[in-house]
Scaffold this active site. Structure first.
Site: not given
Lengths: 213, 213
Positions: A111, A138
């Site tokens: 992230h 991700k």
């Protein structure tokens, strides 16, 4: 598929929200839990993503790595569909080894709450993460312009089993796009948990309108 | 901005549709006209895109190039905001010269109803068209997969004043995205004129939902 993000203080509260939810999968944020009796989650295990988000990447609170690792071990006894661990965390390798032993899927996540790096940097991040051979990669930076989304969407040209979109209000278009390209994407069950996050309901409506049928 | 596509048999019918429309600009398809008394369009000139689409790129009927060129000349006397001419048409150069003389903007367009070529080919098309120095380059291939949209959206990293999206049901996501990245995009006033085309209403709704406010 849509993964609804479950924010709750304990397993019972989480289960109540899952029962009311209309998502396909449910990401349960254990970093938000205050008590850790996890058994009530067991019946939903095959639809669960267990995440114990570290503070540096948006976690609800600071949890020492040793404690986080212990929590992952306990959570894996539920046999959830996935656990999500951050590629840059000390315990990533250990969590992946334990997950493999227990046949639990691994989402390796990255992230960036500041911005979206150049495409070459995104590719280095992707390749580094892919080399750890997780089940899903991700990658979620933040959009400071609509064009930032395009760099992130380009990653889909280079990987399968990838979930990639931009956070932030300007990233909503790539959240929508990821619902078409990724094995699953994330949406909130109630109010947004991450910047720009849509609710499951909003995302489903957008997808129906986009489909034009 | 959204350009509503006006399909009408003559100028009066077109004006009636424009008056009812809720777009920002209006593309009037003269290749659909049956009579060519254009004066009624004059009051709307600064919001008009005049298009006389050649048959090979989706035109309503086959019009000899000489006749098309003559029609462009007549349409330019209205001083529309833009005329749209296809880069691969014989008369492109002549239309551009006349448009410049009359201070009418030029959209140079390229349509592919079969598929979306590799990125390198798209870039060659873009560079070829940009070298003719139009006011806007419009590149519209067809999506045969959701991933095709990403290649077309990458063009926005290489050009300003570009309108680029994919036709077809799988291209709707890039139509929506083009509303965020392009100076304007196209939508139908009534039923879709091109494959996958959204109505102005649909596109506005999607943009409001996407904006999340």
């Amino acid at each position: 598929m849509i993964a609804g993000v479950v924010v709750a203080r304990n397993a019972r509260e989480a289960v109540a929200k899952i029962r009311e939810g209309n998502a396909d999968l449910y990401e349960v944020r254990l970093d938000r839990f205050e008590s850790f009796e996890l058994a009530p989650l067991k019946p939903f295990a095959d639809r669960l993503i267990i995440t114990i988000r570290r503070a540096e990447e948006g976690g609800f609170r600071r949890i020492p790595e040793e404690e986080r690792l212990e929590l992952y071990r306990r959570a894996m006894t539920l046999k959830p569909r996935y656990v999500d661990v951050e590629a840059r965390s000390e315990i990533a390798g250990e969590v992946m080894r334990e997950a493999r032993k227990r046949r639990v899927g691994v989402i390796l996540s990255h992230h960036d709450f500041e911005g979206t790096p150049p495409f070459e940097t995104l590719m280095e991040i992707l390749q580094g993460m892919a080399s750890m051979a997780p089940d899903v990669v991700k990658i979620v930076p933040t959009a400071n312009s609509h064009l930032d989304n395009v760099r992130v969407l380009r990653l889909y040209e280079h990987a399968e089993n990838l979930v990639a979109f931009c956070m932030g209000p300007l990233g909503r278009i790539s959240r929508l796009f990821s619902a078409l390209l990724a094995p699953f994407t994330y949406a909130s069950l109630e109010k947004a948990v991450a910047p720009g996050q849509m609710s499951v309901e909003e995302l489903r409506q957008l997808l129906v309108m986009l489909d034009g049928r």
